[in-house]
Design an enzyme around this catalytic site. Structure first.
Site, PDB file in Angstrom:
ATOM      1  N   LEU A 241     -28.307 -49.515 -22.419  1.00  0.00           N
ATOM      2  CA  LEU A 241     -28.045 -48.637 -23.526  1.00  0.00           C
ATOM      3  C   LEU A 241     -27.209 -49.014 -24.399  1.00  0.00           C
ATOM      4  O   LEU A 241     -26.016 -48.551 -24.826  1.00  0.00           O
ATOM      5  CB  LEU A 241     -27.470 -47.072 -22.903  1.00  0.00           C
ATOM      6  CG  LEU A 241     -27.600 -46.005 -23.682  1.00  0.00           C
ATOM      7  CD1 LEU A 241     -28.868 -45.278 -23.743  1.00  0.00           C
ATOM      8  CD2 LEU A 241     -26.534 -45.085 -23.285  1.00  0.00           C
TER       9      LEU A 241
ATOM     10  N   SER B 259     -26.449 -49.905 -17.204  1.00  0.00           N
ATOM     11  CA  SER B 259     -25.692 -51.223 -17.791  1.00  0.00           C
ATOM     12  C   SER B 259     -24.456 -52.021 -16.938  1.00  0.00           C
ATOM     13  O   SER B 259     -24.155 -51.179 -16.117  1.00  0.00           O
ATOM     14  CB  SER B 259     -25.210 -51.048 -19.239  1.00  0.00           C
ATOM     15  OG  SER B 259     -24.563 -50.134 -19.414  1.00  0.00           O
TER      16      SER B 259
ATOM     17  N   ARG C 278     -37.064 -58.338 -23.144  1.00  0.00           N
ATOM     18  CA  ARG C 278     -37.195 -59.854 -23.244  1.00  0.00           C
ATOM     19  C   ARG C 278     -38.298 -59.912 -21.809  1.00  0.00           C
ATOM     20  O   ARG C 278     -37.884 -59.328 -20.716  1.00  0.00           O
ATOM     21  CB  ARG C 278     -36.144 -60.752 -23.068  1.00  0.00           C
ATOM     22  CG  ARG C 278     -35.451 -60.963 -24.244  1.00  0.00           C
ATOM     23  CD  ARG C 278     -36.358 -62.040 -25.121  1.00  0.00           C
ATOM     24  NE  ARG C 278     -35.737 -62.514 -26.371  1.00  0.00           N
ATOM     25  CZ  ARG C 278     -35.869 -61.739 -27.724  1.00  0.00           C
ATOM     26  NH1 ARG C 278     -36.820 -60.583 -27.761  1.00  0.00           N
ATOM     27  NH2 ARG C 278     -35.165 -62.323 -28.653  1.00  0.00           N
TER      28      ARG C 278
ATOM     29  N   GLU D 185     -44.325 -66.125 -23.452  1.00  0.00           N
ATOM     30  CA  GLU D 185     -45.345 -65.893 -24.820  1.00  0.00           C
ATOM     31  C   GLU D 185     -45.603 -67.046 -25.492  1.00  0.00           C
ATOM     32  O   GLU D 185     -44.841 -67.988 -25.501  1.00  0.00           O
ATOM     33  CB  GLU D 185     -44.396 -65.179 -25.565  1.00  0.00           C
ATOM     34  CG  GLU D 185     -43.929 -63.640 -25.257  1.00  0.00           C
ATOM     35  CD  GLU D 185     -42.972 -62.757 -25.833  1.00  0.00           C
ATOM     36  OE1 GLU D 185     -42.742 -63.104 -26.944  1.00  0.00           O
ATOM     37  OE2 GLU D 185     -42.565 -61.848 -25.137  1.00  0.00           O
TER      38      GLU D 185
ATOM     39  N   HIS E  97     -45.729 -58.758 -28.680  1.00  0.00           N
ATOM     40  CA  HIS E  97     -44.088 -58.872 -29.385  1.00  0.00           C
ATOM     41  C   HIS E  97     -44.059 -58.449 -30.698  1.00  0.00           C
ATOM     42  O   HIS E  97     -43.630 -59.187 -31.438  1.00  0.00           O
ATOM     43  CB  HIS E  97     -43.460 -60.445 -28.892  1.00  0.00           C
ATOM     44  CG  HIS E  97     -42.040 -60.294 -29.060  1.00  0.00           C
ATOM     45  ND1 HIS E  97     -41.329 -61.168 -28.255  1.00  0.00           N
ATOM     46  CD2 HIS E  97     -41.178 -59.350 -29.644  1.00  0.00           C
ATOM     47  CE1 HIS E  97     -39.905 -60.833 -28.490  1.00  0.00           C
ATOM     48  NE2 HIS E  97     -39.998 -59.880 -29.314  1.00  0.00           N
ATOM     49  N   VAL E  98     -44.383 -56.968 -30.836  1.00  0.00           N
ATOM     50  CA  VAL E  98     -44.139 -56.692 -32.183  1.00  0.00           C
ATOM     51  C   VAL E  98     -43.374 -55.692 -32.415  1.00  0.00           C
ATOM     52  O   VAL E  98     -43.308 -54.829 -33.317  1.00  0.00           O
ATOM     53  CB  VAL E  98     -45.820 -56.007 -32.922  1.00  0.00           C
ATOM     54  CG1 VAL E  98     -46.484 -57.086 -32.924  1.00  0.00           C
ATOM     55  CG2 VAL E  98     -46.178 -55.064 -31.618  1.00  0.00           C
TER      56      VAL E  98
HETATM   57  O1  A2R Z   1     -24.008 -54.586 -19.596  1.00  0.00           O
HETATM   58  P1  A2R Z   1     -23.405 -54.107 -20.638  1.00  0.00           P
HETATM   59  O2  A2R Z   1     -22.423 -53.031 -20.597  1.00  0.00           O
HETATM   60  O3  A2R Z   1     -22.688 -55.150 -21.781  1.00  0.00           O
HETATM   61  O4  A2R Z   1     -24.670 -53.336 -21.440  1.00  0.00           O
HETATM   62  C1  A2R Z   1     -25.579 -54.104 -22.282  1.00  0.00           C
HETATM   63  C2  A2R Z   1     -26.883 -54.274 -21.413  1.00  0.00           C
HETATM   64  N1  A2R Z   1     -26.621 -55.585 -20.672  1.00  0.00           N
HETATM   65  C3  A2R Z   1     -26.881 -55.504 -19.470  1.00  0.00           C
HETATM   66  N2  A2R Z   1     -27.213 -54.416 -18.507  1.00  0.00           N
HETATM   67  C4  A2R Z   1     -27.342 -54.770 -17.377  1.00  0.00           C
HETATM   68  N3  A2R Z   1     -27.243 -55.991 -16.747  1.00  0.00           N
HETATM   69  C5  A2R Z   1     -26.930 -57.014 -17.567  1.00  0.00           C
HETATM   70  N4  A2R Z   1     -26.691 -58.251 -17.132  1.00  0.00           N
HETATM   71  C6  A2R Z   1     -27.009 -56.411 -18.925  1.00  0.00           C
HETATM   72  N5  A2R Z   1     -26.600 -57.615 -19.950  1.00  0.00           N
HETATM   73  C7  A2R Z   1     -26.756 -56.712 -21.043  1.00  0.00           C
HETATM   74  O5  A2R Z   1     -27.979 -54.366 -22.584  1.00  0.00           O
HETATM   75  C8  A2R Z   1     -25.996 -52.970 -23.436  1.00  0.00           C
HETATM   76  O6  A2R Z   1     -25.960 -51.805 -23.155  1.00  0.00           O
HETATM   77  C9  A2R Z   1     -27.630 -53.620 -23.758  1.00  0.00           C
HETATM   78  C10 A2R Z   1     -27.776 -54.447 -24.757  1.00  0.00           C
HETATM   79  O7  A2R Z   1     -27.460 -53.820 -26.050  1.00  0.00           O
HETATM   80  P2  A2R Z   1     -27.017 -54.527 -27.389  1.00  0.00           P
HETATM   81  O8  A2R Z   1     -26.023 -55.804 -27.194  1.00  0.00           O
HETATM   82  O9  A2R Z   1     -26.377 -53.414 -28.483  1.00  0.00           O
HETATM   83  O10 A2R Z   1     -28.693 -55.009 -28.032  1.00  0.00           O
HETATM   84  P3  A2R Z   1     -29.635 -54.499 -28.785  1.00  0.00           P
HETATM   85  O11 A2R Z   1     -29.061 -54.488 -30.109  1.00  0.00           O
HETATM   86  O12 A2R Z   1     -29.704 -53.042 -28.247  1.00  0.00           O
HETATM   87  O13 A2R Z   1     -30.743 -55.362 -28.268  1.00  0.00           O
HETATM   88  C11 A2R Z   1     -31.296 -55.465 -26.866  1.00  0.00           C
HETATM   89  C12 A2R Z   1     -32.332 -56.386 -26.761  1.00  0.00           C
HETATM   90  C13 A2R Z   1     -32.232 -57.890 -27.639  1.00  0.00           C
HETATM   91  O14 A2R Z   1     -31.111 -58.583 -27.221  1.00  0.00           O
HETATM   92  C14 A2R Z   1     -33.614 -58.533 -27.767  1.00  0.00           C
HETATM   93  O15 A2R Z   1     -33.688 -59.144 -26.458  1.00  0.00           O
HETATM   94  C15 A2R Z   1     -34.703 -57.005 -27.734  1.00  0.00           C
HETATM   95  O16 A2R Z   1     -33.605 -56.002 -27.153  1.00  0.00           O
HETATM   96  O17 A2R Z   1     -34.579 -56.939 -28.890  1.00  0.00           O
END
Ligand code: A2R
Length: 319
Positions: A153, A175, A233, A262, A280-281
């Site tokens: 989230l 998360s 991803r 991909e 992947h769009v």
């Molecule tokens: O785990 P947290 O509390 O840091 O929350 C992040 C969560 N997250 C994970 N959840 C469970 N297990 C993990 N190992 C883990 N690593 C990260 O994913 C956070 O809620 C979310 C990522 O959010 P943002 O950093 O704001 O990324 P955004 O901008 O929403 O983009 C997400 C992904 C990109 O990295 C691309 O791969 C794709 O969507 O476009």
């Protein structure tokens, strides 16, 4: 002194980006070199700026030829093919393009869910094949009033959650950390969340920490009536197990914008009516890609002007 050398990796430079960058940098496009490794060996040390994208990143066989790099601008929010921690340790600033794509990727996630649940592709095929007169399409399932779980989230996940309210969704999330400022139900166990929801959206970054987080157990917990939507991803989902789960009917449906290798997609998925596939769009609209392009360019030009950037990745914040 001439303009600094900018190495462009991948195909992510639109004509407006090129026009803006040409004014301040001498551009070298890696994909246009006949022998990339030989070109890098001869010229890599002269490069001080890099523009790349989430798919190509800067892989180790490229990075080893770039000892003088000061900043890497990634066109995209995901940067799992850049070793950002290593870069930060070496004083290299890595930037990405968060926020400007939140709404678009959330829209793509919703589109995939709608299309999958209401069998858009199957029914479109029925009409186009001329077979509608032979019988109506089988009934589908509504997306209203569902229990929805969001893995990740973050910026995009929260945007999706806001949109889900329109469908009267009962929203949960998983998360690593509980968010203090949201009212949605938090699960510290991914498996428990999968067991309790009808629809499971995956919107986390890639990389080692999330590799195959959605494994066979999670798919089985989601179950024969469950739907998995992945716009994060491909590596987050165990694709071999996903194909098996769909084939066995242990998992009901899937909507996928991202894949493990991909642009290769398991052929077994092609014939499945319960699956919707996109290349992947997630952020790929004219408007959103222009906004991402502007931010990717501005990170480079601002660094050139005063050694600061607009949107560093978390590993490089405060540098
Ligand atoms: O785990 P947290 O509390 O840091 O929350 C992040 C969560 N997250 C994970 N959840 C469970 N297990 C993990 N190992 C883990 N690593 C990260 O994913 C956070 O809620 C979310 C990522 O959010 P943002 O950093 O704001 O990324 P955004 O901008 O929403 O983009 C997400 C992904 C990109 O990295 C691309 O791969 C794709 O969507 O476009």
């Amino acid at each position: 002194m001439g303009n600094p050398n900018l190495l462009v990796i991948g195909g992510g430079m639109s004509p407006p980006m090129q026009a803006a960058l040409e004014q301040k940098f001498t551009i070298h496009q890696l994909a246009k070199q006949a022998d990339e490794q030989a070109w890098l060996a001869a010229n890599g040390a002269d490069m001080t700026y890099v523009l790349t994208d989430g798919h190509w990143g800067v892989r180790p066989d490229v990075m080893k030829h770039l000892p003088s790099i000061e900043v890497i601008s990634c066109y995209g929010v995901g940067y799992d093919n850049i070793d950002a921690a290593d870069c930060a340790g070496r004083g290299i600033v890595v930037t990405h393009t968060p926020n400007v794509l939140n709404a678009e990727v959330a829209n793509t996630a919703l589109m995939l869910w709608l299309a999958t649940s209401r069998r858009l592709v199957r029914d479109d095929r029925l009409v186009r094949s001329g077979k509608w007169p032979e019988g109506n399409a089988a009934l589908t399932h509504s997306i209203d009033d569902r229990k929805v779980g969001i893995l990740g989230l973050g910026r995009i996940g929260e945007e999706l959650a806001r949109r889900l309210a329109v469908f009267n969704a009962d929203i949960s999330y998983h998360s690593r950390n509980k968010k203090p400022d949201v009212a949605y139900r938090y699960y510290d166990s991914l498996l428990d969340m999968a067991r309790d929801v009808d629809v499971f959206f995956c919107i986390t970054p890639g990389g080692a920490a999330t590799h195959h987080l959605v494994n066979r157990d999670v798919m089985d917990a989601l179950g024969p009536d469950g739907t998995l939507i992945n716009v994060g991803r491909g590596t987050v989902v165990d694709e071999v197990e996903l194909v098996k789960a769909l084939q066995d009917g242990r998992l009901g449906n899937a909507g996928l914008d991202v894949f493990e290798k991909e642009p290769q997609v398991p052929a077994a998925l092609f014939e499945m009516d319960q699956v919707t596939l996109l290349p992947h769009v997630g952020s790929a609209t004219v408007e959103t890609r222009a906004a991402m392009g502007n931010l990717a360019v501005e990170n480079l030009t601002q660094f050139l002007a005063n050694k600061t950037v607009i949107s560093p990745v978390p590993e490089c914040q405060g540098m």
